[in-house]
Design a protein around this motif. Structure first.
Motif, PDB file in Angstrom:
ATOM      1  N   PRO A   1      45.979  38.573 -98.339  1.00 27.48           N
ATOM      2  CA  PRO A   1      45.285  37.316 -98.039  1.00 27.48           C
ATOM      3  C   PRO A   1      46.211  36.115 -98.261  1.00 27.48           C
ATOM      4  O   PRO A   1      47.064  36.125 -99.146  1.00 27.48           O
ATOM      5  CB  PRO A   1      44.120  37.288 -99.033  1.00 27.48           C
ATOM      6  CG  PRO A   1      43.974  38.683 -99.507  1.00 27.48           C
ATOM      7  CD  PRO A   1      45.300  39.337 -99.376  1.00 27.48           C
ATOM      8  N   ARG A   2      46.043  35.100 -97.440  1.00 24.79           N
ATOM      9  CA  ARG A   2      46.900  33.914 -97.530  1.00 24.79           C
ATOM     10  C   ARG A   2      46.854  33.275 -98.911  1.00 24.79           C
ATOM     11  O   ARG A   2      47.791  32.631 -99.341  1.00 24.79           O
ATOM     12  CB  ARG A   2      46.484  32.885 -96.470  1.00 24.79           C
ATOM     13  CG  ARG A   2      46.758  33.344 -95.060  1.00 24.79           C
ATOM     14  CD  ARG A   2      46.408  32.270 -94.054  1.00 24.79           C
ATOM     15  NE  ARG A   2      47.069  31.015 -94.285  1.00 24.79           N
ATOM     16  CZ  ARG A   2      48.309  30.712 -93.890  1.00 24.79           C
ATOM     17  NH1 ARG A   2      49.014  31.612 -93.260  1.00 24.79           N
ATOM     18  NH2 ARG A   2      48.816  29.521 -94.117  1.00 24.79           N
TER      19      ARG A   2
ATOM     20  N   PRO B   1      55.358  28.431 -98.775  1.00 24.44           N
ATOM     21  CA  PRO B   1      56.729  28.123 -98.380  1.00 24.44           C
ATOM     22  C   PRO B   1      57.099  26.704 -98.812  1.00 24.44           C
ATOM     23  O   PRO B   1      56.322  25.766 -98.640  1.00 24.44           O
ATOM     24  CB  PRO B   1      56.708  28.244 -96.854  1.00 24.44           C
ATOM     25  CG  PRO B   1      55.282  28.130 -96.457  1.00 24.44           C
ATOM     26  CD  PRO B   1      54.477  28.589 -97.630  1.00 24.44           C
ATOM     27  N   ARG B   2      58.279  26.592 -99.399  1.00 16.21           N
ATOM     28  CA  ARG B   2      58.720  25.283 -99.868  1.00 16.21           C
ATOM     29  C   ARG B   2      59.274  24.492 -98.700  1.00 16.21           C
ATOM     30  O   ARG B   2      60.019  25.023 -97.878  1.00 16.21           O
ATOM     31  CB  ARG B   2      59.795  25.452-100.935  1.00 16.21           C
ATOM     32  CG  ARG B   2      59.236  26.062-102.207  1.00 16.21           C
ATOM     33  CD  ARG B   2      60.259  26.243-103.252  1.00 16.21           C
ATOM     34  NE  ARG B   2      61.072  25.050-103.415  1.00 16.21           N
ATOM     35  CZ  ARG B   2      62.027  24.919-104.291  1.00 16.21           C
ATOM     36  NH1 ARG B   2      62.306  25.910-105.093  1.00 16.21           N
ATOM     37  NH2 ARG B   2      62.722  23.819-104.393  1.00 16.21           N
ATOM     38  N   PRO B   3      58.927  23.211 -98.620  1.00 14.05           N
ATOM     39  CA  PRO B   3      59.474  22.411 -97.521  1.00 14.05           C
ATOM     40  C   PRO B   3      60.978  22.182 -97.712  1.00 14.05           C
ATOM     41  O   PRO B   3      61.482  22.171 -98.828  1.00 14.05           O
ATOM     42  CB  PRO B   3      58.699  21.092 -97.614  1.00 14.05           C
ATOM     43  CG  PRO B   3      58.207  21.034 -99.022  1.00 14.05           C
ATOM     44  CD  PRO B   3      58.026  22.458 -99.465  1.00 14.05           C
TER      45      PRO B   3
END
Length: 154
Positions: free
Chosen positions: A67-68, A74-76
């Motif tokens: 599951p999300r 995710p790091r920008p």
């Protein structure tokens, strides 16, 4: 495929479970265990346990998507101008304030880009801005004081 000792033991374990659950009678259980230890192939073992809930060969588990909620976020990407601003701000002292103005310019440009693109590095840009402005203000104060001393001394 030829059966290994581990395959035979798995089949016997399935037979024991079936006997323990009341699916096999004692005589049937003994005959099947004897045939399991004499079996030469995995197919023979499969026939011995085919009518029981589990077979001698483990079934692969279905692939379940994570599951999300549990996936790492995710790091920008960090803005390059923000990194440049922080570096210039930190170099203000060893360069005697020479990198203060570039730190301010890069810091403002980086914060603008970060707001528009959602990149990371706002803290770096802010660090560069603060150090750059402090350096610029310090040099402006020093030059003003030097000019005032020069005027006062004649």
């Amino acid at each position: 495929m030829l059966a290994s000792h581990a395959d035979r033991e798995r089949a016997v374990d399935v037979l024991r479970a079936g006997f323990g659950e009341g699916r096999l009678e004692k005589g049937e259980f003994d005959r099947r265990v004897e045939r399991a230890y004499k079996a030469r192939t995995v197919g023979e073992l499969a026939l011995l346990v085919a009518d029981l809930p589990a077979g001698p060969v483990p079934q692969p588990a279905p692939v379940v998507a994570v599951p999300r909620t549990f996936l790492p976020v995710p790091r920008p990407r960090t803005n390059g101008k923000a990194v440049g601003s922080a570096v210039c701000g930190l170099l203000c002292l060893p360069t005697f304030g020479l990198t203060g103005i570039p730190a301010v310019i890069l810091g403002h440009a980086a914060r603008s880009e970060i707001r528009n693109t959602g990149e990371g590095g706002d803290g770096l840009a802010l660090t560069g801005l603060v150090l750059g402005w402090l350096s610029t203000a310090g040099w402006a104060l020093m030059l003003t004081l030097a000019f005032m001393v020069g005027l006062a001394s004649g």
